[in-house]
Design a protein around this motif. Structure first.
Motif, short mmCIF file in Angstrom:
data_model
loop_
_atom_site.label_atom_id
_atom_site.label_comp_id
_atom_site.label_asym_id
_atom_site.label_seq_id
_atom_site.Cartn_x
_atom_site.Cartn_y
_atom_site.Cartn_z
N SER A 1 -0.25 4.30 -0.55
CA SER A 1 -1.14 5.54 -0.09
C SER A 1 -0.60 6.73 0.71
CB SER A 1 -2.74 5.17 0.30
OG SER A 1 -2.44 4.28 1.42
N HIS B 1 -0.74 0.52 -6.49
CA HIS B 1 -0.56 0.26 -5.10
C HIS B 1 -1.31 1.19 -4.37
CE1 HIS B 1 2.44 -2.67 -6.62
NE2 HIS B 1 1.85 -3.43 -5.81
N GLY B 2 -2.13 2.04 -4.77
CA GLY B 2 -3.04 3.10 -3.88
C GLY B 2 -2.41 4.51 -3.74
N ASP C 1 0.84 -1.20 0.10
CA ASP C 1 -0.05 -0.10 0.14
C ASP C 1 1.00 1.28 0.14
OD1 ASP C 1 -2.12 2.02 0.37
OD2 ASP C 1 -2.16 1.57 2.37
#
Length: 180
Positions: A78, A130-131, A76
């Motif tokens: 993000s 991957h966000g 992730d």
């Protein structure tokens, strides 16, 4: 040894291999053995691990690739805001990869083939898969490569550039040596 097989009367009598709960499908090894091999591969080259356990390295690489891909799927990005990257030679000669690192977590997050502005496009795609989002990137720490500067400006227009200390000091030392 080989896994037991049974014959299915509902499937025209074709043989079926049992699916054990201690092995990954079509792996040929138990998950415990795979975990042991992965631990060894973290500490030494795959070829040495293969020699140690009396296997061929071509049977071990798929194990490594499986678990790396599985881990990459869960990544992730993000929260990634500060990225550092540099290129390195993959083999002798001129085959390069660019390595991208989350500077806050001090973790490699992406590796892209090449060492030009196009590597930034590849990283941008990986980030988004991957966000992560390009607008979230506040800063890139890079060497003073014109190609990298151009790539950051094109792909991450909101990010500021910081030139890494190693390359700045190298440039200062070279200028000092030339002046002497």
């Amino acid at each position: 040894g080989r896994l037991p097989r049974t014959y299915c009367s509902q499937c025209n009598g074709s043989p079926k291999t049992i699916r054990p709960n201690w092995a990954r499908e079509r792996s040929g090894f138990s998950v415990y053995f795979e975990a042991f091999v992965i631990l060894l591969m973290k500490a030494m080259p795959v070829k040495k691990v293969a020699n140690l356990i009396n296997e061929h390295d071509t049977t071990l690489w798929p194990i490594l690739h499986h678990y790396v891909e599985e881990a990459r799927e869960r990544e992730d990005f993000s929260s990634v805001q500060h990225v550092g990257f540099d290129e390195t030679s993959r083999r002798k000669g001129h085959e390069y990869v660019s390595i991208f690192m989350d500077l806050e977590k001090r973790k490699v997050i992406s590796v892209t083939e090449g060492k030009d502005q196009h590597t930034l496009k590849g990283f941008k795609q990986d980030l988004m898969v991957h966000g992560g989002h390009p607008d979230n990137i506040k800063e890139f720490s890079i060497d003073m490569s014109p190609a990298f500067i151009k790539g950051v400006e094109e792909q991450f227009p909101n990010a500021s550039l910081t030139f890494d200390k190693f390359h700045v000091m190298k440039m200062i030392n070279e200028a000092l040596d030339e002046t002497r």
